[in-house]
Motif scaffolding. Structure first.
Motif, PDB file in Angstrom:
ATOM      1  N   VAL A  19      26.581  18.773  68.148  1.00  0.00           N
ATOM      2  CA  VAL A  19      27.291  19.540  67.252  1.00  0.00           C
ATOM      3  C   VAL A  19      27.098  18.609  65.711  1.00  0.00           C
ATOM      4  O   VAL A  19      26.212  17.870  65.747  1.00  0.00           O
ATOM      5  N   THR A  20      26.977  19.631  64.909  1.00  0.00           N
ATOM      6  CA  THR A  20      26.823  19.302  63.393  1.00  0.00           C
ATOM      7  C   THR A  20      28.156  19.220  62.552  1.00  0.00           C
ATOM      8  O   THR A  20      28.972  20.296  62.457  1.00  0.00           O
ATOM      9  N   MET A  21      28.273  18.177  61.803  1.00  0.00           N
ATOM     10  CA  MET A  21      29.329  18.205  61.034  1.00  0.00           C
ATOM     11  C   MET A  21      28.930  18.222  59.277  1.00  0.00           C
ATOM     12  O   MET A  21      27.957  17.608  59.128  1.00  0.00           O
ATOM     13  N   ASP A  22      29.512  19.144  58.692  1.00  0.00           N
ATOM     14  CA  ASP A  22      28.920  19.151  57.391  1.00  0.00           C
ATOM     15  C   ASP A  22      29.841  18.307  56.233  1.00  0.00           C
ATOM     16  O   ASP A  22      30.827  17.878  56.586  1.00  0.00           O
ATOM     17  N   CYS A  23      28.917  17.864  55.251  1.00  0.00           N
ATOM     18  CA  CYS A  23      29.488  17.111  54.344  1.00  0.00           C
ATOM     19  C   CYS A  23      28.626  17.540  52.807  1.00  0.00           C
ATOM     20  O   CYS A  23      27.503  17.395  53.032  1.00  0.00           O
ATOM     21  N   VAL A  24      29.492  17.885  51.808  1.00  0.00           N
ATOM     22  CA  VAL A  24      28.679  18.064  50.503  1.00  0.00           C
ATOM     23  C   VAL A  24      29.208  16.923  49.654  1.00  0.00           C
ATOM     24  O   VAL A  24      30.723  16.425  49.756  1.00  0.00           O
ATOM     25  N   GLY A  76      24.653  16.336  56.517  1.00  0.00           N
ATOM     26  CA  GLY A  76      25.285  16.707  57.987  1.00  0.00           C
ATOM     27  C   GLY A  76      24.915  15.886  58.827  1.00  0.00           C
ATOM     28  O   GLY A  76      24.050  15.216  58.994  1.00  0.00           O
ATOM     29  N   LEU A  77      26.256  15.590  59.781  1.00  0.00           N
ATOM     30  CA  LEU A  77      25.839  14.672  60.812  1.00  0.00           C
ATOM     31  C   LEU A  77      25.677  15.363  62.022  1.00  0.00           C
ATOM     32  O   LEU A  77      26.390  16.311  62.313  1.00  0.00           O
ATOM     33  N   ILE A  78      24.656  14.961  62.838  1.00  0.00           N
ATOM     34  CA  ILE A  78      24.395  15.780  64.040  1.00  0.00           C
ATOM     35  C   ILE A  78      24.490  14.891  65.143  1.00  0.00           C
ATOM     36  O   ILE A  78      24.078  13.718  65.199  1.00  0.00           O
TER      37      ILE A  78
END
Lengths: 117, 112
Positions: A19-24, A76-78
């Motif tokens: 899973v990948t979680m996004d962050c900007v 992004g966190l994977i």
């Protein structure tokens, strides 16, 4: 203005998948630090992984890794091989090095991850 | 053994009262912090201390007063409590001001 944005409110995945979680983020600093924390169902906040802006290599710790794209101000966190126990709320955070309050962590609103068996 | 202790875990208070939230860390860190987590808001920085000295105060209200009696203690006194103060308060610490911050388990405060 300093800001951290997590656009995904919640994600559901099957166990053992990636899973990948996004962050900007927004910052005026040329040097800064980016963090990912998770908050478990009991409310505990656990530090996971960190990326220093001057480092080109993506950080990796256990089954957590980062996808740092500095030109896009994205971190992004994977999570690979997800486990049921990875179900939690994941927070992205930033700390600036030079301007403003250099001790302050600025958090996003979080992404809830549910890992299904 | 827990490295950062916060007491109490839960706290119910009446409007107008005063409470003290306790934080002790056994990580040997020199910097300590307070954050607040309210419903539907991001974790919000409140204070930072370094070597028992207040370094940053981001709270608008003087009703919130940190107190550091020992290097590894940073308590939070809240006076004239309001229902809006209801939140979970997290203590954190880091080796020094630039390092990764580690969080305690939090104190959940409910003001009626």
């Amino acid at each position: 203005a300093q800001k951290v944005t997590q656009t995904q409110t919640s994600i559901s995945v099957m166990e053992k998948t990636t899973v990948t979680m996004d962050c900007v983020y927004e910052t005026q600093d040329s040097s800064y630090f980016l963090f990912w924390y998770k908050q478990t169902a009991s409310g505990e906040i656990v530090f996971l992984i960190r990326q220093d802006s001057y480092k080109k290599e993506n950080a990796t710790v256990g089954h957590y890794s980062l996808n740092f794209q500095k030109p896009k101000s994205s971190i992004g966190l994977i999570i690979t091989a997800t486990q049921i126990e990875d179900s939690a709320v994941y927070f992205c955070a930033m700390r600036e090095l030079i301007t403003g309050n250099t001790r302050k962590l600025i958090f996003g609103l979080g992404t809830t991850l549910q890992v299904q068996p | 053994d827990p490295k950062i202790i916060q007491k109490p875990k839960y706290l119910v208070a009446v409007t107008g009262s005063e409470k003290i939230l306790i934080c002790e860390q056994y990580l040997g860190h020199n910097a300590m912090y307070w954050y607040r987590q309210s419903a539907k808001k991001p974790l919000e920085f409140m204070f930072s201390y370094s070597y028992q000295k207040l370094m940053d105060n981001q709270t608008a209200s003087s009703r919130f007063q940190p107190q550091s009696s020992k290097k590894n203690h940073l308590d939070l006194q809240i006076t004239a409590l309001k229902p809006d103060d209801s939140a979970t308060y997290f203590c954190a610490s880091s080796q020094d001001r630039g390092d990764t911050q580690y969080f305690g388990p939090g104190t959940r405060l409910l003001v009626l």
